[in-house]
Design a protein around this motif. Sequence first.
Motif, PDB file in Angstrom:
ATOM      1  N   LEU A  37       0.853  -1.178   0.000  1.00  0.00           N
ATOM      2  CA  LEU A  37       0.000   0.000   0.000  1.00  0.00           C
ATOM      3  C   LEU A  37       0.889   1.228   0.000  1.00  0.00           C
ATOM      4  CD1 LEU A  37      -2.689  -1.319   0.042  1.00  0.00           C
ATOM      5  CD2 LEU A  37      -1.430  -2.361   1.902  1.00  0.00           C
ATOM      6  N   SER A  38       0.863   1.953  -1.113  1.00  0.00           N
ATOM      7  CA  SER A  38       1.712   3.129  -1.250  1.00  0.00           C
ATOM      8  C   SER A  38       1.175   4.006  -2.372  1.00  0.00           C
ATOM      9  CB  SER A  38       3.150   2.713  -1.562  1.00  0.00           C
ATOM     10  OG  SER A  38       3.928   3.816  -1.966  1.00  0.00           O
ATOM     11  N   ASP A  39       0.805   5.223  -2.049  1.00  0.00           N
ATOM     12  CA  ASP A  39       0.355   6.154  -3.080  1.00  0.00           C
ATOM     13  C   ASP A  39       1.458   6.380  -4.112  1.00  0.00           C
ATOM     14  OD1 ASP A  39      -2.194   6.541  -1.962  1.00  0.00           O
ATOM     15  OD2 ASP A  39      -1.519   8.229  -0.736  1.00  0.00           O
ATOM     16  N   LYS A  40       2.671   6.669  -3.646  1.00  0.00           N
ATOM     17  CA  LYS A  40       3.789   6.934  -4.562  1.00  0.00           C
ATOM     18  C   LYS A  40       4.192   5.672  -5.325  1.00  0.00           C
ATOM     19  CE  LYS A  40       5.747  10.916  -2.225  1.00  0.00           C
ATOM     20  NZ  LYS A  40       6.901  11.501  -1.549  1.00  0.00           N
ATOM     21  N   GLY A  41       4.174   4.536  -4.642  1.00  0.00           N
ATOM     22  CA  GLY A  41       4.502   3.278  -5.308  1.00  0.00           C
ATOM     23  C   GLY A  41       3.516   2.951  -6.419  1.00  0.00           C
ATOM     24  N   ALA A  42       2.244   3.176  -6.175  1.00  0.00           N
ATOM     25  CA  ALA A  42       1.209   2.895  -7.170  1.00  0.00           C
ATOM     26  C   ALA A  42       1.355   3.797  -8.391  1.00  0.00           C
ATOM     27  CB  ALA A  42      -0.174   3.057  -6.545  1.00  0.00           C
ATOM     28  N   LEU A  43       1.900   5.005  -8.186  1.00  0.00           N
ATOM     29  CA  LEU A  43       2.112   5.939  -9.292  1.00  0.00           C
ATOM     30  C   LEU A  43       3.458   5.726  -9.987  1.00  0.00           C
ATOM     31  CD1 LEU A  43       0.790   9.228  -7.617  1.00  0.00           C
ATOM     32  CD2 LEU A  43      -0.295   7.926  -9.469  1.00  0.00           C
ATOM     33  N   GLY A  75       0.813   1.582   5.133  1.00  0.00           N
ATOM     34  CA  GLY A  75      -0.486   2.112   5.520  1.00  0.00           C
ATOM     35  C   GLY A  75      -0.920   1.806   6.936  1.00  0.00           C
ATOM     36  N   THR A  76       0.042   1.482   7.812  1.00  0.00           N
ATOM     37  CA  THR A  76      -0.320   1.128   9.191  1.00  0.00           C
ATOM     38  C   THR A  76       0.025   2.206  10.202  1.00  0.00           C
ATOM     39  OG1 THR A  76       1.798   0.027   9.617  1.00  0.00           O
ATOM     40  CG2 THR A  76       0.022  -1.346   8.730  1.00  0.00           C
ATOM     41  N   GLY A  77       0.537   3.322   9.731  1.00  0.00           N
ATOM     42  CA  GLY A  77       1.000   4.371  10.636  1.00  0.00           C
ATOM     43  C   GLY A  77      -0.086   5.359  11.034  1.00  0.00           C
ATOM     44  N   LEU A  78       0.348   6.575  11.306  1.00  0.00           N
ATOM     45  CA  LEU A  78      -0.539   7.600  11.854  1.00  0.00           C
ATOM     46  C   LEU A  78      -0.953   8.662  10.846  1.00  0.00           C
ATOM     47  CD1 LEU A  78       1.314   8.137  15.260  1.00  0.00           C
ATOM     48  CD2 LEU A  78      -0.499   6.501  14.706  1.00  0.00           C
ATOM     49  N   LEU A  82      -5.618 -16.148   6.289  1.00  0.00           N
ATOM     50  CA  LEU A  82      -5.038 -15.272   7.298  1.00  0.00           C
ATOM     51  C   LEU A  82      -4.513 -14.011   6.615  1.00  0.00           C
ATOM     52  CD1 LEU A  82      -4.084 -14.849  10.251  1.00  0.00           C
ATOM     53  CD2 LEU A  82      -2.004 -16.120   9.640  1.00  0.00           C
ATOM     54  N   ILE A  83      -4.879 -12.854   7.158  1.00  0.00           N
ATOM     55  CA  ILE A  83      -4.423 -11.570   6.633  1.00  0.00           C
ATOM     56  C   ILE A  83      -3.614 -10.883   7.732  1.00  0.00           C
ATOM     57  CG2 ILE A  83      -5.092  -9.326   5.697  1.00  0.00           C
ATOM     58  CD1 ILE A  83      -7.765 -10.667   4.812  1.00  0.00           C
ATOM     59  N   ILE A  84      -2.400 -10.449   7.387  1.00  0.00           N
ATOM     60  CA  ILE A  84      -1.504  -9.816   8.361  1.00  0.00           C
ATOM     61  C   ILE A  84      -0.995  -8.502   7.789  1.00  0.00           C
ATOM     62  CG2 ILE A  84       0.640 -10.032   9.680  1.00  0.00           C
ATOM     63  CD1 ILE A  84       0.352 -13.100   9.404  1.00  0.00           C
ATOM     64  N   ASN A  85      -1.135  -7.420   8.569  1.00  0.00           N
ATOM     65  CA  ASN A  85      -0.603  -6.109   8.180  1.00  0.00           C
ATOM     66  C   ASN A  85       0.805  -5.937   8.738  1.00  0.00           C
ATOM     67  OD1 ASN A  85      -3.702  -4.423   9.101  1.00  0.00           O
ATOM     68  ND2 ASN A  85      -3.238  -5.463   7.199  1.00  0.00           N
ATOM     69  N   LEU A  86       1.741  -5.573   7.876  1.00  0.00           N
ATOM     70  CA  LEU A  86       3.093  -5.225   8.301  1.00  0.00           C
ATOM     71  C   LEU A  86       3.333  -3.746   8.001  1.00  0.00           C
ATOM     72  CD1 LEU A  86       5.306  -8.209   7.039  1.00  0.00           C
ATOM     73  CD2 LEU A  86       3.980  -7.995   9.152  1.00  0.00           C
ATOM     74  N   PRO A  87       4.276  -3.124   8.708  1.00  0.00           N
ATOM     75  CA  PRO A  87       4.628  -1.735   8.406  1.00  0.00           C
ATOM     76  C   PRO A  87       5.196  -1.616   6.983  1.00  0.00           C
ATOM     77  CG  PRO A  87       5.545  -2.439  10.508  1.00  0.00           C
ATOM     78  CD  PRO A  87       5.028  -3.666   9.831  1.00  0.00           C
ATOM     79  N   GLY A  88       5.436  -0.402   6.543  1.00  0.00           N
ATOM     80  CA  GLY A  88       5.940  -0.182   5.192  1.00  0.00           C
ATOM     81  C   GLY A  88       7.450  -0.194   5.060  1.00  0.00           C
ATOM     82  N   SER A  89       8.153  -0.037   6.148  1.00  0.00           N
ATOM     83  CA  SER A  89       9.617   0.000   6.099  1.00  0.00           C
ATOM     84  C   SER A  89      10.186  -1.394   5.814  1.00  0.00           C
ATOM     85  CB  SER A  89      10.138   0.521   7.442  1.00  0.00           C
ATOM     86  OG  SER A  89      11.249  -0.182   7.895  1.00  0.00           O
ATOM     87  N   PRO A  90      11.128  -1.493   4.874  1.00  0.00           N
ATOM     88  CA  PRO A  90      11.743  -2.802   4.606  1.00  0.00           C
ATOM     89  C   PRO A  90      12.376  -3.421   5.856  1.00  0.00           C
ATOM     90  CG  PRO A  90      12.306  -1.266   2.871  1.00  0.00           C
ATOM     91  CD  PRO A  90      11.605  -0.481   3.943  1.00  0.00           C
ATOM     92  N   LYS A  91      13.035  -2.603   6.683  1.00  0.00           N
ATOM     93  CA  LYS A  91      13.660  -3.117   7.908  1.00  0.00           C
ATOM     94  C   LYS A  91      12.591  -3.693   8.836  1.00  0.00           C
ATOM     95  CE  LYS A  91      16.806  -1.699  11.660  1.00  0.00           C
ATOM     96  NZ  LYS A  91      16.037  -2.136  12.803  1.00  0.00           N
ATOM     97  N   ALA A  92      11.490  -2.973   8.999  1.00  0.00           N
ATOM     98  CA  ALA A  92      10.402  -3.462   9.855  1.00  0.00           C
ATOM     99  C   ALA A  92       9.768  -4.722   9.268  1.00  0.00           C
ATOM    100  CB  ALA A  92       9.351  -2.371  10.042  1.00  0.00           C
ATOM    101  N   CYS A  93       9.683  -4.795   7.950  1.00  0.00           N
ATOM    102  CA  CYS A  93       9.131  -6.000   7.318  1.00  0.00           C
ATOM    103  C   CYS A  93      10.040  -7.201   7.549  1.00  0.00           C
ATOM    104  CB  CYS A  93       8.916  -5.779   5.820  1.00  0.00           C
ATOM    105  SG  CYS A  93       7.489  -4.760   5.460  1.00  0.00           S
ATOM    106  N   GLN A  94      11.344  -6.979   7.423  1.00  0.00           N
ATOM    107  CA  GLN A  94      12.308  -8.066   7.670  1.00  0.00           C
ATOM    108  C   GLN A  94      12.163  -8.583   9.094  1.00  0.00           C
ATOM    109  OE1 GLN A  94      14.813  -9.312   5.486  1.00  0.00           O
ATOM    110  NE2 GLN A  94      15.069 -10.860   7.061  1.00  0.00           N
TER     111      GLN A  94
END
Length: 163
Positions: free
Chosen positions: A10-16, A72-75, A125-137
């Motif tokens: 989920l990323s506005d800039k990524g989608a564009l 898309g999980t932030g504030l 099962l659906i799991i939300n992860l943050p957008g940062s690659p480090k946080a995803c790792q």
Amino acid sequence: MAFTAGVLTLSDKGALGEREDTAGPLIKEALLKAGFQVPAYRIIPDDYEEILVVLVDWVDRKGLDLIITTGGTGLSPRDVTPEATRAAIEKEVPGIAEAIRAYGMKHTPYAMLSRGIAGIRKQSLIINLPGSPKACQESMEVILPVLNHALEKIKGSTKECAR
């Protein structure tokens, strides 16, 4: 039997096409190494309706066993992934999100700002992860050891849980 998974960024800039998605491919690679088939991967904007449509479609039509979202999980005002996920799921699995945040807190206090959730729709099962690659790792390190067991249970396995 190999479980199937989808990765949804989920990323506005990524989608564009204005930002390269590095978190999604990282998640996909980790899933492939763990023996999952990953037939679905998309980048879409931070849009509640679009996120909900994809989650429902990937479960109801494609029959994916697992969907992992990133971003898309932030504030920020456009961060609506948890809300869209909550609308898609039938049962929440709070321990997954709690474990991800607890592990993340060992690395950065910002982990407490992630609002990601996890839950079940039908037998997926659906799991939300943050957008940062480090946080995803880091998040993948937390969830990979339990994914097969969780999916077996969701699909009705009566095998004992004790390790």
